[in-house]
Scaffold this motif. Structure first.
Motif, PDB file in Angstrom:
ATOM      1  N   LYS A   1      -4.610  -1.053  -1.503  1.00 10.81           N
ATOM      2  CA  LYS A   1      -4.033  -0.516  -2.735  1.00 10.81           C
ATOM      3  C   LYS A   1      -2.879   0.441  -2.444  1.00 10.81           C
ATOM      4  O   LYS A   1      -1.888   0.483  -3.180  1.00 10.81           O
ATOM      5  CB  LYS A   1      -5.110   0.182  -3.566  1.00 10.81           C
ATOM      6  CG  LYS A   1      -6.108  -0.765  -4.211  1.00 10.81           C
ATOM      7  CD  LYS A   1      -5.410  -1.705  -5.185  1.00 10.81           C
ATOM      8  CE  LYS A   1      -6.401  -2.671  -5.830  1.00 10.81           C
ATOM      9  NZ  LYS A   1      -5.728  -3.616  -6.763  1.00 10.81           N
ATOM     10  N   LEU A   2      -2.994   1.210  -1.374  1.00  9.35           N
ATOM     11  CA  LEU A   2      -1.906   2.118  -0.992  1.00  9.35           C
ATOM     12  C   LEU A   2      -0.693   1.331  -0.517  1.00  9.35           C
ATOM     13  O   LEU A   2       0.450   1.641  -0.864  1.00  9.35           O
ATOM     14  CB  LEU A   2      -2.381   3.078   0.095  1.00  9.35           C
ATOM     15  CG  LEU A   2      -3.360   4.161  -0.370  1.00  9.35           C
ATOM     16  CD1 LEU A   2      -3.991   4.864   0.825  1.00  9.35           C
ATOM     17  CD2 LEU A   2      -2.653   5.182  -1.271  1.00  9.35           C
ATOM     18  N   ALA A   3      -0.937   0.286   0.273  1.00  3.88           N
ATOM     19  CA  ALA A   3       0.163  -0.548   0.750  1.00  3.88           C
ATOM     20  C   ALA A   3       0.865  -1.224  -0.419  1.00  3.88           C
ATOM     21  O   ALA A   3       2.098  -1.326  -0.465  1.00  3.88           O
ATOM     22  CB  ALA A   3      -0.362  -1.597   1.727  1.00  3.88           C
ATOM     23  N   GLU A   4       0.083  -1.673  -1.376  1.00  2.00           N
ATOM     24  CA  GLU A   4       0.624  -2.320  -2.569  1.00  2.00           C
ATOM     25  C   GLU A   4       1.470  -1.345  -3.392  1.00  2.00           C
ATOM     26  O   GLU A   4       2.554  -1.674  -3.858  1.00  2.00           O
ATOM     27  CB  GLU A   4      -0.542  -2.843  -3.409  1.00  2.00           C
ATOM     28  CG  GLU A   4      -0.172  -3.544  -4.684  1.00  2.00           C
ATOM     29  CD  GLU A   4      -1.415  -3.947  -5.463  1.00  2.00           C
ATOM     30  OE1 GLU A   4      -1.601  -3.455  -6.591  1.00  2.00           O
ATOM     31  OE2 GLU A   4      -2.211  -4.751  -4.924  1.00  2.00           O
ATOM     32  N   ARG A   5       0.989  -0.138  -3.519  1.00  2.00           N
ATOM     33  CA  ARG A   5       1.689   0.862  -4.325  1.00  2.00           C
ATOM     34  C   ARG A   5       3.005   1.292  -3.695  1.00  2.00           C
ATOM     35  O   ARG A   5       4.028   1.401  -4.368  1.00  2.00           O
ATOM     36  CB  ARG A   5       0.794   2.093  -4.522  1.00  2.00           C
ATOM     37  CG  ARG A   5       1.448   3.177  -5.381  1.00  2.00           C
ATOM     38  CD  ARG A   5       0.577   4.406  -5.489  1.00  2.00           C
ATOM     39  NE  ARG A   5       1.197   5.405  -6.329  1.00  2.00           N
ATOM     40  CZ  ARG A   5       0.945   5.596  -7.611  1.00  2.00           C
ATOM     41  NH1 ARG A   5       0.056   4.825  -8.211  1.00  2.00           N
ATOM     42  NH2 ARG A   5       1.557   6.536  -8.306  1.00  2.00           N
ATOM     43  N   PHE A   6       2.980   1.529  -2.385  1.00  2.00           N
ATOM     44  CA  PHE A   6       4.174   2.034  -1.709  1.00  2.00           C
ATOM     45  C   PHE A   6       5.063   0.932  -1.152  1.00  2.00           C
ATOM     46  O   PHE A   6       6.162   1.200  -0.687  1.00  2.00           O
ATOM     47  CB  PHE A   6       3.775   2.995  -0.586  1.00  2.00           C
ATOM     48  CG  PHE A   6       3.214   4.288  -1.084  1.00  2.00           C
ATOM     49  CD1 PHE A   6       4.048   5.286  -1.563  1.00  2.00           C
ATOM     50  CD2 PHE A   6       1.838   4.518  -1.107  1.00  2.00           C
ATOM     51  CE1 PHE A   6       3.539   6.482  -2.036  1.00  2.00           C
ATOM     52  CE2 PHE A   6       1.319   5.710  -1.573  1.00  2.00           C
ATOM     53  CZ  PHE A   6       2.167   6.703  -2.040  1.00  2.00           C
ATOM     54  N   GLN A   7       4.541  -0.307  -1.180  1.00  4.07           N
ATOM     55  CA  GLN A   7       5.293  -1.460  -0.676  1.00  4.07           C
ATOM     56  C   GLN A   7       5.808  -1.211   0.740  1.00  4.07           C
ATOM     57  O   GLN A   7       6.958  -1.488   1.078  1.00  4.07           O
ATOM     58  CB  GLN A   7       6.460  -1.801  -1.618  1.00  4.07           C
ATOM     59  CG  GLN A   7       5.982  -2.209  -3.001  1.00  4.07           C
ATOM     60  CD  GLN A   7       7.122  -2.613  -3.912  1.00  4.07           C
ATOM     61  OE1 GLN A   7       8.234  -2.122  -3.785  1.00  4.07           O
ATOM     62  NE2 GLN A   7       6.864  -3.510  -4.834  1.00  4.07           N
ATOM     63  N   GLU A   8       4.934  -0.618   1.538  1.00  2.18           N
ATOM     64  CA  GLU A   8       5.279  -0.337   2.918  1.00  2.18           C
ATOM     65  C   GLU A   8       4.948  -1.550   3.796  1.00  2.18           C
ATOM     66  O   GLU A   8       4.570  -2.611   3.299  1.00  2.18           O
ATOM     67  CB  GLU A   8       4.494   0.896   3.412  1.00  2.18           C
ATOM     68  CG  GLU A   8       4.906   2.195   2.745  1.00  2.18           C
ATOM     69  CD  GLU A   8       6.113   2.842   3.425  1.00  2.18           C
ATOM     70  OE1 GLU A   8       6.528   2.340   4.483  1.00  2.18           O
ATOM     71  OE2 GLU A   8       6.618   3.839   2.889  1.00  2.18           O
ATOM     72  N   LYS A   9       5.107  -1.331   5.087  1.00  4.19           N
ATOM     73  CA  LYS A   9       4.764  -2.364   6.058  1.00  4.19           C
ATOM     74  C   LYS A   9       3.381  -2.931   5.765  1.00  4.19           C
ATOM     75  O   LYS A   9       2.440  -2.198   5.484  1.00  4.19           O
ATOM     76  CB  LYS A   9       4.787  -1.740   7.453  1.00  4.19           C
ATOM     77  CG  LYS A   9       4.372  -2.652   8.580  1.00  4.19           C
ATOM     78  CD  LYS A   9       4.395  -1.869   9.893  1.00  4.19           C
ATOM     79  CE  LYS A   9       3.870  -2.722  11.025  1.00  4.19           C
ATOM     80  NZ  LYS A   9       3.835  -1.963  12.291  1.00  4.19           N
ATOM     81  N   LYS A  10       3.267  -4.251   5.829  1.00  3.83           N
ATOM     82  CA  LYS A  10       1.991  -4.908   5.541  1.00  3.83           C
ATOM     83  C   LYS A  10       0.913  -4.431   6.506  1.00  3.83           C
ATOM     84  O   LYS A  10       1.129  -4.347   7.708  1.00  3.83           O
ATOM     85  CB  LYS A  10       2.146  -6.427   5.659  1.00  3.83           C
ATOM     86  CG  LYS A  10       0.927  -7.201   5.191  1.00  3.83           C
ATOM     87  CD  LYS A  10       1.196  -8.699   5.246  1.00  3.83           C
ATOM     88  CE  LYS A  10      -0.041  -9.467   4.765  1.00  3.83           C
ATOM     89  NZ  LYS A  10       0.181 -10.925   4.821  1.00  3.83           N
ATOM     90  N   PRO A  11      -0.271  -4.085   6.001  1.00  2.00           N
ATOM     91  CA  PRO A  11      -1.339  -3.610   6.884  1.00  2.00           C
ATOM     92  C   PRO A  11      -1.758  -4.656   7.911  1.00  2.00           C
ATOM     93  O   PRO A  11      -1.703  -5.854   7.658  1.00  2.00           O
ATOM     94  CB  PRO A  11      -2.499  -3.325   5.913  1.00  2.00           C
ATOM     95  CG  PRO A  11      -1.877  -3.216   4.579  1.00  2.00           C
ATOM     96  CD  PRO A  11      -0.680  -4.103   4.592  1.00  2.00           C
ATOM     97  N   VAL A  12      -2.160  -4.182   9.070  1.00  2.00           N
ATOM     98  CA  VAL A  12      -2.758  -5.048  10.082  1.00  2.00           C
ATOM     99  C   VAL A  12      -4.249  -5.086   9.785  1.00  2.00           C
ATOM    100  O   VAL A  12      -4.916  -4.060   9.845  1.00  2.00           O
ATOM    101  CB  VAL A  12      -2.526  -4.492  11.500  1.00  2.00           C
ATOM    102  CG1 VAL A  12      -3.247  -5.361  12.538  1.00  2.00           C
ATOM    103  CG2 VAL A  12      -1.032  -4.426  11.796  1.00  2.00           C
ATOM    104  N   ILE A  13      -4.753  -6.242   9.431  1.00  2.00           N
ATOM    105  CA  ILE A  13      -6.162  -6.357   9.049  1.00  2.00           C
ATOM    106  C   ILE A  13      -6.841  -7.417   9.915  1.00  2.00           C
ATOM    107  O   ILE A  13      -6.418  -8.574   9.928  1.00  2.00           O
ATOM    108  CB  ILE A  13      -6.321  -6.716   7.561  1.00  2.00           C
ATOM    109  CG1 ILE A  13      -5.706  -5.618   6.692  1.00  2.00           C
ATOM    110  CG2 ILE A  13      -7.797  -6.919   7.205  1.00  2.00           C
ATOM    111  CD1 ILE A  13      -5.733  -5.922   5.224  1.00  2.00           C
TER     112      ILE A  13
END
Length: 199
Positions: free
Chosen positions: A30-42
């Motif tokens: 949700k944080l990555a989606e909100r800030f549109q930052e680098k895609k998380p490594v999952i």
């Protein structure tokens, strides 16, 4: 904490800790989606459960013209990844302990919190001395325990806490802002000393 004078950044490591399926990865997404930052490594298994860690960074704010970079990690909640959880905690600057508010998950929450306390103790860090926020997640569940009751049972160190429904993004940013403020307060004097000495 790592201070990089070459690119004028201050890196903090924040670890989201808690039992399996409590919503740690959802916070990160949700944080990555909100800030549109680098895609998380999952890294996850076939059931989409985290098997090692989730990670991504975001540039949050500035301190004395240095950019603050938050490196966000989660730990895998499953029992078989106990060694991984301890490894991911190394070098941590702040912790978000995510609680599953469901009454049937109470023992899992308590066991996970005890494990966190033990790991920190082994690292020479009293749990009362590290920036820590407790996030009571899944507040929309029909069997969600009352906050007062949960807080009395789990939060014996009287840490700051938030309420959230991470799947809907509710309380996610508030939690991140709170842990960031606690970290900045904790490191402010040291940061000023380091930056003043080097510049």
């Amino acid at each position: 904490m790592q201070v990089n004078f070459a690119d004028k950044t201050i890196n903090f490591k924040i670890v989201y800790f808690g039992p399996g399926y409590c919503g740690k990865t959802t916070n990160i997404l949700k944080l990555a989606e909100r800030f549109q930052e680098k895609k998380p490594v999952i890294l996850s298994d076939s059931n989409e459960r985290t098997v090692f860690f989730d990670f991504f960074y975001l540039n949050k704010k500035e301190f004395n013209n240095f950019k603050i970079r938050l490196n966000l990690y989660t730990i895998p909640g499953q029992p078989i990844y106990k060694a991984s959880r301890k490894l991911i905690l190394k070098g941590v600057d702040g912790i978000v302990f995510v609680v599953d508010s469901s009454e049937k998950k109470l023992s899992d929450n308590l066991e996970s919190f005890k494990e966190l306390e033990e790991y920190l103790k082994e690292m020479g860090i009293p749990i009362e001395e590290i920036p820590l926020v407790i996030q009571y997640n899944k507040r929309d569940l029909p069997d969600a325990m009352a906050i007062d009751k949960l807080n009395k049972i789990i939060n014996r160190i009287n840490a700051p806490y938030t309420e959230s429904i991470a799947l809907e993004g509710k309380g996610v940013l508030e939690t991140l802002n709170l842990i960031t403020d606690l970290i900045m307060d904790s490191y402010e004097k040291e940061l000023k000393r380091i930056i003043t000495t080097k510049t």
